[in-house]
Design a protein around this motif. Structure first.
Motif, PDB file in Angstrom:
ATOM      1  N   ILE A  23      26.397  -8.156 -38.274  1.00 36.27           N
ATOM      2  CA  ILE A  23      25.922  -9.547 -38.357  1.00 36.27           C
ATOM      3  C   ILE A  23      25.857 -10.236 -36.988  1.00 36.27           C
ATOM      4  O   ILE A  23      25.619 -11.432 -36.899  1.00 36.27           O
ATOM      5  CB  ILE A  23      26.824 -10.396 -39.292  1.00 36.27           C
ATOM      6  N   THR A  24      26.071  -9.454 -35.927  1.00 39.05           N
ATOM      7  CA  THR A  24      26.147 -10.061 -34.586  1.00 39.05           C
ATOM      8  C   THR A  24      24.886  -9.766 -33.786  1.00 39.05           C
ATOM      9  O   THR A  24      24.351  -8.657 -33.824  1.00 39.05           O
ATOM     10  CB  THR A  24      27.400  -9.514 -33.858  1.00 39.05           C
ATOM     11  N   ALA A  25      24.429 -10.762 -33.043  1.00 41.80           N
ATOM     12  CA  ALA A  25      23.203 -10.616 -32.254  1.00 41.80           C
ATOM     13  C   ALA A  25      23.389  -9.573 -31.157  1.00 41.80           C
ATOM     14  O   ALA A  25      24.359  -9.627 -30.400  1.00 41.80           O
ATOM     15  CB  ALA A  25      22.838 -11.963 -31.626  1.00 41.80           C
ATOM     16  N   GLY A  69      22.282  -7.371 -27.653  1.00 45.50           N
ATOM     17  CA  GLY A  69      21.999  -7.822 -26.291  1.00 45.50           C
ATOM     18  C   GLY A  69      23.082  -7.359 -25.333  1.00 45.50           C
ATOM     19  O   GLY A  69      22.922  -7.432 -24.115  1.00 45.50           O
ATOM     20  N   CYS A  70      24.204  -6.896 -25.885  1.00 45.84           N
ATOM     21  CA  CYS A  70      25.342  -6.449 -25.052  1.00 45.84           C
ATOM     22  C   CYS A  70      25.365  -4.933 -24.922  1.00 45.84           C
ATOM     23  O   CYS A  70      26.294  -4.371 -24.355  1.00 45.84           O
ATOM     24  CB  CYS A  70      26.640  -6.929 -25.682  1.00 45.84           C
ATOM     25  N   LYS A  71      24.354  -4.282 -25.524  1.00 46.65           N
ATOM     26  CA  LYS A  71      24.317  -2.803 -25.551  1.00 46.65           C
ATOM     27  C   LYS A  71      25.546  -2.233 -26.259  1.00 46.65           C
ATOM     28  O   LYS A  71      26.073  -1.177 -25.882  1.00 46.65           O
ATOM     29  CB  LYS A  71      24.173  -2.225 -24.149  1.00 46.65           C
ATOM     30  N   ARG A  96      28.646  -2.934 -26.219  1.00 44.64           N
ATOM     31  CA  ARG A  96      29.666  -2.606 -25.208  1.00 44.64           C
ATOM     32  C   ARG A  96      31.010  -2.185 -25.823  1.00 44.64           C
ATOM     33  O   ARG A  96      31.643  -1.245 -25.366  1.00 44.64           O
ATOM     34  CB  ARG A  96      29.864  -3.838 -24.323  1.00 44.64           C
ATOM     35  N   CYS A  97      31.437  -2.895 -26.873  1.00 42.83           N
ATOM     36  CA  CYS A  97      32.777  -2.633 -27.424  1.00 42.83           C
ATOM     37  C   CYS A  97      32.829  -1.375 -28.282  1.00 42.83           C
ATOM     38  O   CYS A  97      33.663  -0.497 -28.021  1.00 42.83           O
ATOM     39  CB  CYS A  97      33.278  -3.870 -28.162  1.00 42.83           C
ATOM     40  N   PRO A  98      31.923  -1.243 -29.309  1.00 48.08           N
ATOM     41  CA  PRO A  98      31.951   0.007 -30.084  1.00 48.08           C
ATOM     42  C   PRO A  98      31.732   1.244 -29.212  1.00 48.08           C
ATOM     43  O   PRO A  98      32.267   2.314 -29.500  1.00 48.08           O
ATOM     44  CB  PRO A  98      30.797  -0.163 -31.086  1.00 48.08           C
ATOM     45  N   GLU A  99      30.976   1.075 -28.145  1.00 47.49           N
ATOM     46  CA  GLU A  99      30.783   2.189 -27.198  1.00 47.49           C
ATOM     47  C   GLU A  99      32.140   2.666 -26.661  1.00 47.49           C
ATOM     48  O   GLU A  99      32.351   3.836 -26.379  1.00 47.49           O
ATOM     49  CB  GLU A  99      29.889   1.678 -26.047  1.00 47.49           C
ATOM     50  N   PRO A 134      36.175  -2.240 -32.153  1.00 51.72           N
ATOM     51  CA  PRO A 134      35.265  -2.918 -33.074  1.00 51.72           C
ATOM     52  C   PRO A 134      34.713  -4.213 -32.471  1.00 51.72           C
ATOM     53  O   PRO A 134      35.408  -4.907 -31.727  1.00 51.72           O
ATOM     54  CB  PRO A 134      36.155  -3.237 -34.286  1.00 51.72           C
ATOM     55  N   CYS A 135      33.472  -4.517 -32.809  1.00 52.72           N
ATOM     56  CA  CYS A 135      32.831  -5.761 -32.355  1.00 52.72           C
ATOM     57  C   CYS A 135      33.519  -6.959 -33.022  1.00 52.72           C
ATOM     58  O   CYS A 135      33.761  -6.948 -34.226  1.00 52.72           O
ATOM     59  CB  CYS A 135      31.345  -5.718 -32.746  1.00 52.72           C
ATOM     60  N   VAL A 136      33.833  -7.984 -32.229  1.00 56.20           N
ATOM     61  CA  VAL A 136      34.423  -9.197 -32.806  1.00 56.20           C
ATOM     62  C   VAL A 136      33.395 -10.318 -32.938  1.00 56.20           C
ATOM     63  O   VAL A 136      33.740 -11.454 -33.256  1.00 56.20           O
ATOM     64  CB  VAL A 136      35.637  -9.695 -31.983  1.00 56.20           C
ATOM     65  N   GLY A 137      32.144 -10.004 -32.672  1.00 50.79           N
ATOM     66  CA  GLY A 137      31.090 -10.998 -32.904  1.00 50.79           C
ATOM     67  C   GLY A 137      30.964 -12.037 -31.816  1.00 50.79           C
ATOM     68  O   GLY A 137      30.511 -13.155 -32.063  1.00 50.79           O
ATOM     69  N   CYS A 138      31.303 -11.668 -30.578  1.00 50.66           N
ATOM     70  CA  CYS A 138      31.359 -12.695 -29.531  1.00 50.66           C
ATOM     71  C   CYS A 138      29.995 -13.258 -29.179  1.00 50.66           C
ATOM     72  O   CYS A 138      29.917 -14.326 -28.579  1.00 50.66           O
ATOM     73  CB  CYS A 138      32.058 -12.150 -28.286  1.00 50.66           C
ATOM     74  N   ARG A 139      28.903 -12.609 -29.562  1.00 50.41           N
ATOM     75  CA  ARG A 139      27.570 -13.131 -29.235  1.00 50.41           C
ATOM     76  C   ARG A 139      27.022 -14.042 -30.323  1.00 50.41           C
ATOM     77  O   ARG A 139      25.922 -14.557 -30.208  1.00 50.41           O
ATOM     78  CB  ARG A 139      26.594 -11.968 -28.968  1.00 50.41           C
ATOM     79  N   GLY A 140      27.789 -14.229 -31.385  1.00 47.74           N
ATOM     80  CA  GLY A 140      27.304 -15.098 -32.463  1.00 47.74           C
ATOM     81  C   GLY A 140      26.403 -14.341 -33.415  1.00 47.74           C
ATOM     82  O   GLY A 140      26.038 -13.186 -33.162  1.00 47.74           O
TER      83      GLY A 140
END
Ligand code: SF4
Ligand code: SF4
Length: 248
Positions: A189-191, A193-195, A197-200, A204-210
């Motif tokens: 559910i997160t936009a 644009g960060c490639k 970075r975290c799952p790489e 886990p993604c915390v949704g920092c991009r909204g």
């Protein structure tokens, strides 16, 4: 021909997005050659605080009347206003308490003294003034601010990914932390644009991009609940950076 006048401002936030601009290193001199930065308190002690601006880049959320007044004054001065970073675009971490009893929070943290502070429920910039462009991220990506300035100088708007972090994650052939390891990951559910970075890095993604444009947090929360995750833990994770997105 005179260069476009630019102001870079910070409301309530960590100043990380302004720092990203300063960290553009090899591109900074090229940028300064193209634009006339009139106000940038974080970088300069000489600021023109009253001139008209072709472009205002504003970081941070609105959490006080002072922030709101500053933002209205910036809007008055600027032809184009850009919200810079997740706090400016969505309210960010500061908006995590949206809906909570603010007086109670103030009392818990500061005691009765807190009632005299200039503070209000956190708002994203678009809830106070008209915003012409959103550049999300916590912090923003260097490439996104550089291309935004290039596009705006050219008279058009930059195009950012409209798909979720999962797309970038799978394009990099990562194993899925959510499906394969059962971890709460906000990638769906997160936009992007960060490639991813975290799952790489197996985090886990915390949704920092909204939230991504058509985010479906209800469906993700239901799917996680089916897998045995505590609903409240899931909701807390999802609303960390963008309560508005979770309310969609
Ligand atoms: S690890 Fe997270 S971002 Fe990557 S595909 Fe799985 S859910 Fe999406
Ligand atoms: S993977 Fe998620 S938490 Fe990490 S930078 Fe990207 S959006 Fe932010």
């Amino acid at each position: 021909m005179s260069k476009p006048t630019v102001g870079i401002f910070g409301l309530t936030g960590c100043a990380g997005d302004q720092l990203v601009i300063l960290n553009c290193e090899d591109r900074l001199l090229d940028l300064v050659a193209l634009i006339d930065v009139r106000e940038f308190l974080m970088a300069s002690s000489e600021n023109d605080t009253a001139c008209k601006l072709d472009l205002a880049l504003v970081e941070g959320a609105v959490v006080s009347q002072r922030d709101a007044d500053r933002l209205l004054a910036i809007r008055e001065r600027a032809k184009i206003l850009v919200a810079l970073g997740t706090c400016a675009v969505w309210g960010g971490v500061a908006a995590m308490d949206r809906g909570a009893d603010r007086r109670k929070l103030l009392e818990e943290v500061y005691g009765e003294q807190g009632f005299s502070y200039d503070t209000q429920a956190t708002k994203a910039l678009h809830e106070v003034v008209k915003v012409d462009l959103n550049i999300t991220g916590c912090p923003i990506e260097k490439d996104h601010i550089v291309t935004a300035i290039a596009n705006l100088l050219n008279g058009d708007l930059p195009v950012y990914p409209t798909y979720p972090v999962c797309t970038e994650c799978r394009m990099q052939e990562n194993n899925c932390l959510l499906m394969e390891r059962g971890e709460i990951c906000c990638g769906p559910i997160t936009a992007a644009g960060c490639k991813a970075r975290c799952p790489e890095l197996r985090v886990p993604c915390v949704g920092c991009r909204g939230p991504v444009h058509d985010a479906n947090p209800v469906s993700l929360a239901a799917m996680l609940a089916e897998r045995g995750f505590d609903r409240e833990a899931v909701a807390t994770r999802l609303r960390t950076f963008s309560p508005e997105g979770v309310a969609q």
